[in-house]
Design a protein around this motif. Structure first.
Motif, PDB file in Angstrom:
ATOM      1  N   LEU A  11      -1.406  22.568  -3.059  1.00  0.00           N
ATOM      2  CA  LEU A  11      -1.089  22.692  -1.628  1.00  0.00           C
ATOM      3  C   LEU A  11      -2.368  22.766  -0.782  1.00  0.00           C
ATOM      4  CD1 LEU A  11       2.027  25.050  -1.583  1.00  0.00           C
ATOM      5  CD2 LEU A  11       1.905  22.657  -0.844  1.00  0.00           C
ATOM      6  N   GLN A  12      -3.413  23.395  -1.318  1.00  0.00           N
ATOM      7  CA  GLN A  12      -4.685  23.415  -0.601  1.00  0.00           C
ATOM      8  C   GLN A  12      -5.218  21.996  -0.440  1.00  0.00           C
ATOM      9  OE1 GLN A  12      -7.113  26.137  -2.890  1.00  0.00           O
ATOM     10  NE2 GLN A  12      -6.466  27.887  -1.638  1.00  0.00           N
ATOM     11  N   ARG A  13      -5.088  21.206  -1.487  1.00  0.00           N
ATOM     12  CA  ARG A  13      -5.535  19.803  -1.416  1.00  0.00           C
ATOM     13  C   ARG A  13      -4.640  18.997  -0.479  1.00  0.00           C
ATOM     14  NH1 ARG A  13      -5.626  18.085  -7.426  1.00  0.00           N
ATOM     15  NH2 ARG A  13      -5.660  16.036  -6.453  1.00  0.00           N
ATOM     16  N   VAL A  14      -3.338  19.298  -0.468  1.00  0.00           N
ATOM     17  CA  VAL A  14      -2.418  18.611   0.456  1.00  0.00           C
ATOM     18  C   VAL A  14      -2.830  18.920   1.895  1.00  0.00           C
ATOM     19  CG1 VAL A  14      -0.024  18.507   1.282  1.00  0.00           C
ATOM     20  CG2 VAL A  14      -0.499  18.503  -1.180  1.00  0.00           C
ATOM     21  N   ALA A  15      -3.241  20.151   2.144  1.00  0.00           N
ATOM     22  CA  ALA A  15      -3.685  20.526   3.493  1.00  0.00           C
ATOM     23  C   ALA A  15      -4.877  19.681   3.930  1.00  0.00           C
ATOM     24  CB  ALA A  15      -4.050  22.011   3.535  1.00  0.00           C
ATOM     25  N   GLU A  16      -5.624  19.167   2.964  1.00  0.00           N
ATOM     26  CA  GLU A  16      -6.767  18.292   3.251  1.00  0.00           C
ATOM     27  C   GLU A  16      -6.361  16.824   3.218  1.00  0.00           C
ATOM     28  OE1 GLU A  16      -9.423  19.535   0.163  1.00  0.00           O
ATOM     29  OE2 GLU A  16      -9.692  21.518   1.049  1.00  0.00           O
ATOM     30  N   ARG A  17      -5.051  16.582   3.182  1.00  0.00           N
ATOM     31  CA  ARG A  17      -4.439  15.232   3.218  1.00  0.00           C
ATOM     32  C   ARG A  17      -4.697  14.422   1.941  1.00  0.00           C
ATOM     33  NH1 ARG A  17      -1.527  17.555   6.197  1.00  0.00           N
ATOM     34  NH2 ARG A  17      -1.480  17.306   8.416  1.00  0.00           N
ATOM     35  N   ASP A  18      -4.665  15.112   0.808  1.00  0.00           N
ATOM     36  CA  ASP A  18      -4.830  14.470  -0.494  1.00  0.00           C
ATOM     37  C   ASP A  18      -3.456  13.971  -0.964  1.00  0.00           C
ATOM     38  OD1 ASP A  18      -4.982  13.940  -3.269  1.00  0.00           O
ATOM     39  OD2 ASP A  18      -6.579  15.424  -3.548  1.00  0.00           O
ATOM     40  N   ARG A  19      -3.290  12.664  -0.934  1.00  0.00           N
ATOM     41  CA  ARG A  19      -1.993  12.068  -1.285  1.00  0.00           C
ATOM     42  C   ARG A  19      -1.644  12.255  -2.760  1.00  0.00           C
ATOM     43  NH1 ARG A  19       0.037   8.353   2.667  1.00  0.00           N
ATOM     44  NH2 ARG A  19      -1.413   8.168   4.378  1.00  0.00           N
ATOM     45  N   ALA A  20      -2.626  12.204  -3.623  1.00  0.00           N
ATOM     46  CA  ALA A  20      -2.367  12.393  -5.052  1.00  0.00           C
ATOM     47  C   ALA A  20      -1.856  13.814  -5.311  1.00  0.00           C
ATOM     48  CB  ALA A  20      -3.624  12.118  -5.870  1.00  0.00           C
ATOM     49  N   ALA A  21      -2.435  14.784  -4.640  1.00  0.00           N
ATOM     50  CA  ALA A  21      -1.980  16.170  -4.778  1.00  0.00           C
ATOM     51  C   ALA A  21      -0.554  16.310  -4.250  1.00  0.00           C
ATOM     52  CB  ALA A  21      -2.927  17.112  -4.033  1.00  0.00           C
ATOM     53  N   PHE A  22      -0.264  15.625  -3.160  1.00  0.00           N
ATOM     54  CA  PHE A  22       1.088  15.668  -2.590  1.00  0.00           C
ATOM     55  C   PHE A  22       2.101  15.099  -3.579  1.00  0.00           C
ATOM     56  CE2 PHE A  22       4.460  13.920   0.213  1.00  0.00           C
ATOM     57  CZ  PHE A  22       4.898  15.117   0.762  1.00  0.00           C
ATOM     58  N   ALA A  23       1.737  13.998  -4.235  1.00  0.00           N
ATOM     59  CA  ALA A  23       2.628  13.400  -5.236  1.00  0.00           C
ATOM     60  C   ALA A  23       2.878  14.386  -6.386  1.00  0.00           C
ATOM     61  CB  ALA A  23       2.035  12.094  -5.758  1.00  0.00           C
ATOM     62  N   GLU A  24       1.847  15.106  -6.787  1.00  0.00           N
ATOM     63  CA  GLU A  24       1.999  16.110  -7.852  1.00  0.00           C
ATOM     64  C   GLU A  24       2.909  17.255  -7.404  1.00  0.00           C
ATOM     65  OE1 GLU A  24       1.015  16.247 -11.085  1.00  0.00           O
ATOM     66  OE2 GLU A  24       0.481  14.161 -10.749  1.00  0.00           O
ATOM     67  N   VAL A  25       2.728  17.712  -6.169  1.00  0.00           N
ATOM     68  CA  VAL A  25       3.595  18.775  -5.633  1.00  0.00           C
ATOM     69  C   VAL A  25       5.040  18.293  -5.635  1.00  0.00           C
ATOM     70  CG1 VAL A  25       4.214  20.044  -3.536  1.00  0.00           C
ATOM     71  CG2 VAL A  25       1.825  19.920  -4.235  1.00  0.00           C
ATOM     72  N   TYR A  26       5.248  17.063  -5.216  1.00  0.00           N
ATOM     73  CA  TYR A  26       6.597  16.510  -5.184  1.00  0.00           C
ATOM     74  C   TYR A  26       7.204  16.475  -6.590  1.00  0.00           C
ATOM     75  CZ  TYR A  26      10.543  13.457  -4.314  1.00  0.00           C
ATOM     76  OH  TYR A  26      11.814  12.959  -4.243  1.00  0.00           O
TER      77      TYR A  26
END
Length: 181
Positions: A11-26
């Motif tokens: 989520l910290q990486r998502v806050a920095e707009r990291d799409r790969a991290a967002f995909a992992e969170v999903y």
């Protein structure tokens, strides 16, 4: 399954707009969030849309997440729950898809065509319709009097939907020209 620490870091990486991290969170959280939403809404089609909206909100608000305040799944579950409840409270129009049995109910109401044919313009309209090619006349009546969709007409006439749209547009233009001002 990802740990709370893993998801917090993602989520910290998502806050920095990291799409790969967002995909992992999903991948790690969508089954749980979807289950929450579906239990509240009880309709998969709406739950699918709400889940998308929840992840948009997670993307936008990932910077607001504080690990010291709640676990990441609790934070995301609260977003999902609140969004699902908002959807449930929203006064949604009743869809005919919710009650398919009403589609087969007979009606005593006069059809649109019958109403027009009783009026003073009936003869003019009948004359103009008679000038259309028989298949086009039938198509216009099916579409605008009986309510057939373009997809249904495409299947009936074995033509692409765009061709049906063009034929209907041209037929209506011909009727408009015939009926005059």
């Amino acid at each position: 399954m990802a740990s709370a620490e893993d998801i917090s870091a993602l989520l910290q990486r998502v806050a920095e707009r990291d799409r790969a991290a967002f995909a992992e969170v999903y991948r790690a959280t969508s089954p749980k969030l979807y289950g929450i939403i579906l239990r509240i809404l009880r309709r998969r089609d709406i739950a699918d849309e709400v889940l998308q909206e929840v992840y948009v909100k997670i993307w936008e608000r990932a910077g607001d997440f504080r690990a010291e305040m709640a676990s990441p799944i609790s934070w995301m579950a609260a977003i999902a729950r609140n969004r699902a409840l908002d959807e449930l409270r929203r006064k949604a129009p009743v869809s005919i898809e919710d009650h398919p049995e009403v589609q087969d109910m007979p009606s005593d109401d006069e059809t649109g065509l019958a109403s027009v044919l009783r009026g003073e313009d009936a003869r003019r309209l009948a004359d103009c319709l008679a000038r259309l090619e028989p298949s086009r006349r039938e198509m216009v009546i099916l579409a605008y009097c009986d309510g057939s969709s373009r997809d249904e007409l495409a299947a009936k006439y074995d033509q692409p939907v765009n061709t049906i749209k063009t034929w209907l547009r041209r037929s209506l233009a011909q009727l408009r020209d015939c009926l005059g001002p």
